[in-house]
Design a protein around this motif. Sequence first.
Motif, PDB file in Angstrom:
ATOM      1  N   VAL A 148       0.869  -1.190   0.000  1.00  0.00           N
ATOM      2  CA  VAL A 148       0.000   0.000   0.000  1.00  0.00           C
ATOM      3  C   VAL A 148       0.902   1.236   0.000  1.00  0.00           C
ATOM      4  O   VAL A 148       0.996   1.962   0.984  1.00  0.00           O
ATOM      5  N   PRO A 149       1.596   1.466  -1.137  1.00  0.00           N
ATOM      6  CA  PRO A 149       2.682   2.452  -1.134  1.00  0.00           C
ATOM      7  C   PRO A 149       2.228   3.904  -1.039  1.00  0.00           C
ATOM      8  O   PRO A 149       2.953   4.739  -0.502  1.00  0.00           O
ATOM      9  N   ALA A 150       1.035   4.227  -1.565  1.00  0.00           N
ATOM     10  CA  ALA A 150       0.642   5.641  -1.665  1.00  0.00           C
ATOM     11  C   ALA A 150      -0.689   5.852  -0.962  1.00  0.00           C
ATOM     12  O   ALA A 150      -1.463   4.905  -0.787  1.00  0.00           O
ATOM     13  N   PRO A 151      -0.993   7.107  -0.567  1.00  0.00           N
ATOM     14  CA  PRO A 151      -2.309   7.364   0.014  1.00  0.00           C
ATOM     15  C   PRO A 151      -3.406   6.856  -0.929  1.00  0.00           C
ATOM     16  O   PRO A 151      -3.354   7.086  -2.129  1.00  0.00           O
ATOM     17  N   GLY A 152      -4.351   6.114  -0.383  1.00  0.00           N
ATOM     18  CA  GLY A 152      -5.426   5.550  -1.201  1.00  0.00           C
ATOM     19  C   GLY A 152      -5.183   4.119  -1.652  1.00  0.00           C
ATOM     20  O   GLY A 152      -6.094   3.447  -2.113  1.00  0.00           O
ATOM     21  N   SER A 153      -3.917   3.600  -1.522  1.00  0.00           N
ATOM     22  CA  SER A 153      -3.710   2.195  -1.941  1.00  0.00           C
ATOM     23  C   SER A 153      -4.334   1.267  -0.917  1.00  0.00           C
ATOM     24  O   SER A 153      -4.343   1.550   0.277  1.00  0.00           O
ATOM     25  N   TYR A 154      -4.824   0.154  -1.411  1.00  0.00           N
ATOM     26  CA  TYR A 154      -5.407  -0.828  -0.496  1.00  0.00           C
ATOM     27  C   TYR A 154      -5.188  -2.235  -1.025  1.00  0.00           C
ATOM     28  O   TYR A 154      -4.932  -2.438  -2.229  1.00  0.00           O
ATOM     29  N   VAL A 155      -5.257  -3.205  -0.127  1.00  0.00           N
ATOM     30  CA  VAL A 155      -5.361  -4.617  -0.508  1.00  0.00           C
ATOM     31  C   VAL A 155      -6.494  -5.210   0.316  1.00  0.00           C
ATOM     32  O   VAL A 155      -6.779  -4.735   1.422  1.00  0.00           O
ATOM     33  N   SER A 156      -7.140  -6.232  -0.222  1.00  0.00           N
ATOM     34  CA  SER A 156      -8.123  -6.940   0.590  1.00  0.00           C
ATOM     35  C   SER A 156      -7.761  -8.417   0.567  1.00  0.00           C
ATOM     36  O   SER A 156      -7.291  -8.939  -0.452  1.00  0.00           O
TER      37      SER A 156
END
Length: 441
Positions: free
Chosen positions: A55-63
């Motif tokens: 999740v390198p940048a603001p707004g990155s996500y994983v589920s």
Amino acid sequence: IELQRPVGDRIVFDDLENFSFRVDHRAYTDEDVAAQEMTKIFDRCWLYVGHESEVPAPGSYVSRDVGGRPVVMARGSDGVIRVFANSCPHRGALICSQPAGQARSFRCPYHDWTFSNQGDLVGVPLPDGYGPGFRKSDFGLARHRSDSYRGFVFATFDPEQPRTLTEYLAGATEYLDLIADQSEVGMEVIQGAQLHGARANWKLMMENSVDIYHFRALHKRYVSYIESLGTMAPRRRGGFARALGRGHGANELVPAAARPLAYWTPMFPPEVRSRMEATAARFVERFGAERAQRITGANRALMIFPNLMIIDAIGITIRKIDPVSAGQMSITSVALAPKDEDPDIRELRKSHYLTFLGPAGFATPDDIEIVESCQRGYLNRTLRFSDLSRGMAKEVPETTDELPAREFWRQWDRLMHDGDDDHEEAQDVTQRAERQGAQRR
Ligand code: FES
Ligand code: FE
């Protein structure tokens, strides 16, 4: 509804006097044991979620699923990494169906409630239907307690978990440091995960992943392939097994050739090899000869209780092993690498990762086949126990000893009996007890 009965008789037989360590096969086959593991282990421990680089940048996500629960790990627009329940506070639907991505907000597909990437409920369609007691602030995404150590993000579902992540990790931090120190600018997960399953209990894969005893026997085709190429074989030169406290363990071995990648594979063009040697020389500048040698000159397998393996040999594999049922597990593997890696070395790393530890590589199919074979073997219910006593009577454990597995099982046994995992001093308790036994002998 509690559908539980306590683990009846003992499962783990730990006899320091007689150097005997046995585990009842029901630990691997009994669905009741499997159900209790979910509440007594997976609902209590700190569990690995992912790596910050995912999740390198603001707004990155994983589920992904963690301990049987769907969660979202997201870096909010404020830059903070949080772990949320992937479940809508309205009526429970998954608010995120993509495995990874970039989003300012998550919209639940059921009734379009919308949540910011920091977890706040920001939009509700047809709000006129709600009374004055309905406050959006009461309906944010449920947030799990999370923390990270050197880029590795963990979460716990136990609101009463008494330990910080660092306390929980105990001696495993030493090994996470050896991995994180492999780059000055940070490590990153190489994009793309490998997902596979095995028809065996999840703990068999934990045992297998930290077991060096089997290497020459089970992987003999691989060993003879390497030998047939006339390159250096991955000959065992020495090393040791470790119990790291709180169920964690490791083994470390000094292979026939140096790291950060396995030099002994045949495909290193000379110029790439000399660049790798230059990299190794930089480690000496940064850490001094002794620690640099340990970082670049040893292979290691790190087991973090309950279900994380980091195999730092021939590249770095992060392997998360999840129970599905008593006789079924799912395995998620990703590769970790220095962010600033030379592109040619990165290509070799990826090829090593795929050809050795990947699910279709040289090693993992052997391992999957053998753990499935153990699980089938347990159908002979007259043979009740596995023996894990190798090295118990030795003062200095070798890499091939089953000490890390014993450390795992001792912690498992304490937690399954609702015991506290507290030791006066978490590290080396197992090792010290065994050493005293060996000295008495
Ligand atoms: Fe999510 Fe209704 S369940 S909006
Ligand atoms: Fe293996």
